[in-house]
Scaffold this motif. Structure first.
Motif, PDB file in Angstrom:
ATOM      1  N   TYR A 147       0.834  -1.208   0.000  1.00  0.00           N
ATOM      2  CA  TYR A 147       0.000   0.000   0.000  1.00  0.00           C
ATOM      3  C   TYR A 147       0.864   1.252   0.000  1.00  0.00           C
ATOM      4  N   GLN A 177       1.714   4.270  -3.148  1.00  0.00           N
ATOM      5  CA  GLN A 177       1.435   5.678  -2.848  1.00  0.00           C
ATOM      6  C   GLN A 177       2.716   6.509  -2.822  1.00  0.00           C
ATOM      7  N   ILE A 198      -3.074   5.411  -8.322  1.00  0.00           N
ATOM      8  CA  ILE A 198      -3.997   4.779  -7.375  1.00  0.00           C
ATOM      9  C   ILE A 198      -5.117   5.741  -7.004  1.00  0.00           C
ATOM     10  N   LEU A 257      -9.250   5.319  -5.995  1.00  0.00           N
ATOM     11  CA  LEU A 257      -9.740   5.692  -4.671  1.00  0.00           C
ATOM     12  C   LEU A 257     -10.857   6.728  -4.751  1.00  0.00           C
ATOM     13  N   LEU A 265     -13.079   0.428  -3.420  1.00  0.00           N
ATOM     14  CA  LEU A 265     -11.633   0.500  -3.245  1.00  0.00           C
ATOM     15  C   LEU A 265     -11.282   1.381  -2.056  1.00  0.00           C
ATOM     16  N   GLN A 266     -11.946   2.530  -1.918  1.00  0.00           N
ATOM     17  CA  GLN A 266     -11.652   3.399  -0.784  1.00  0.00           C
ATOM     18  C   GLN A 266     -11.954   2.689   0.535  1.00  0.00           C
ATOM     19  N   TRP A 323      -9.320  -0.052   1.096  1.00  0.00           N
ATOM     20  CA  TRP A 323      -8.019   0.556   1.386  1.00  0.00           C
ATOM     21  C   TRP A 323      -7.899   0.885   2.870  1.00  0.00           C
ATOM     22  N   GLU A 347      -8.667  -2.664   5.295  1.00  0.00           N
ATOM     23  CA  GLU A 347      -7.554  -3.599   5.371  1.00  0.00           C
ATOM     24  C   GLU A 347      -6.585  -3.210   6.470  1.00  0.00           C
ATOM     25  N   GLY A 378      -8.825  10.435  -1.094  1.00  0.00           N
ATOM     26  CA  GLY A 378      -7.916   9.298  -1.141  1.00  0.00           C
ATOM     27  C   GLY A 378      -6.696   9.594  -1.989  1.00  0.00           C
TER      28      GLY A 378
END
Length: 374
Positions: A241, A245, A252, A256, A262-263, A266, A269, A297
């Motif tokens: 991750y 970034q 990415i 996001l 996905l947001q 993210w 997780e 994001g």
């Protein structure tokens, strides 16, 4: 230059809430490979359940009202819009306390921490100032590049000056811990002390980025060996991750900002991997909602890129320092640079997000550390 502090009321248009619900209802789900689990990312069943609750059970308006009840404000510092909560205590001996969240978080991390700090049943009370990091949630849009920790710390010093606080305490975790240390270093004449939270996994992960740390550890020493193993595990299995970034935040960022799934994944997780006590699901979804409604994001990722490419680490603070270690074991003191007279408190449970996992314990340690300081 805009030095004014303006009251802010959070009021997301209903059309945006309806759009979120519609996107969640029409989501395309990634197929899951049989026999796999968290080692490959957020499992399908976990994310389905969480997304379903976000759409059908979570009450955004209730948490919007909670945030508004705290007292929200915005101001412009160094060209950047800065959002913050400012909650004053009625206790006559209350001390100003600046608290800073990290990644992937928001001021919603402090929903259950603020009240016991502002109105404790006993012990030290605080006036709480909780800013949103530049580029995160309500401190958007991101004005330009360069918002790494040192620049943010300088903005926080200016914020506390604008609020008229001549003596104040600072606290943070994750990125917020680094920023808090820099605030203490930059503004030592006004900061009474700095308190940060950490945990064994975070300490080992941070050690990965400290120049020469691996060379200073002895693989034949059982404690050092455990640290080295955690560092290697983070580099191999836990840093993906961050790698994307730190190198391609814009790429990415499209996902996001465009995909609520996905947001949500993210954030969910990291909350799952970095906690060992239950976290309020609504609190997690409040942070996810803040990211989604603000489209932040992407800009939060850009600040991580800026930090990864920054060499401005500042000097160690000279004010009193306190450390609260959650999920404590023998490794943290070996890794974390701290003066000999530092305050240490070790808690057996909780990990990276103690403000959500163990807010009463964290509030108690803040009172214990800052209470005697002036």
């Amino acid at each position: 230059m805009h030095n004014d502090i303006r009251p802010f009321t959070l009021d997301i248009p209903q059309i945006e809430i309806d759009y979120l619900h519609d996107r969640l209802a029409r989501a395309r789900w990634a197929a899951e490979v049989p026999g796999t689990g968290w080692e490959r990312g957020v499992p399908l069943d976990h994310l389905r359940e969480l997304a379903h609750y976000w759409r059908t059970g979570y009450d955004w308006r209730a948490y919007e009202s909670t945030l508004n009840a705290f007292g929200q404000y915005v101001t412009d510092i160094d060209g950047q819009r800065i959002h913050f909560l400012h909650v004053r205590s009625d206790h006559p001996d209350a001390k100003p306390l600046l608290i800073t969240h990290g990644f992937p978080s928001s001021v919603a991390e402090f929903l259950h921490l603020i009240e016991p700090l502002v109105n404790p049943a006993e012990g030290q009370a605080f006036h709480v100032v909780a800013p949103s990091l530049p580029g995160y949630t309500l401190s958007t849009p991101l004005s330009d590049t360069g918002w790494a920790m040192a620049r943010t710390a300088r903005a926080w010093v200016e914020l506390m000056s604008r609020l008229g606080y001549q003596r104040y305490a600072v606290h943070g975790g994750d990125v917020g811990a680094g920023i808090s240390g820099l605030v203490a270093s930059l503004d030592g004449d006004h900061v009474i002390g700095v308190h940060v939270v950490t945990d064994p996994l975070t300490a080992a992960n941070t050690a990965t980025f400290l120049p020469g740390m691996a060379d200073r550890l002895n693989p034949d020493d059982p404690i050092d060996k455990l640290i080295l193993t955690r560092m290697e595990t983070f580099q191999r299995d836990g840093s993906g991750y961050l790698a994307i970034q730190n190198t391609r935040p814009q790429t990415i960022g499209y996902g996001l900002v465009d995909s609520p799934l996905l947001q949500l994944a993210w954030i969910a997780e990291k909350v799952k991997e970095w906690t060992d006590l239950p976290v309020d699901r609504d609190q997690l979804l409040t942070t996810a909602s803040l990211y989604w409604f603000t489209g932040s994001g992407s800009t939060a990722a850009h600040t991580l890129y800026d930090q990864a490419h920054s060499s401005d680490w500042g000097a160690p603070p000279t004010v009193p320092q306190g450390f609260a270690v959650f999920g404590a074991d023998e490794t943290v003191r070996r890794v974390v640079p701290a003066p000999a007279n530092a305050h240490w408190t070790e808690f057996p449970r909780g990990l990276h997000f103690p403000a959500m996992e163990a807010p009463a314990e964290l509030a108690g340690d803040l009172r214990k550390f800052f209470g005697p300081l002036t």
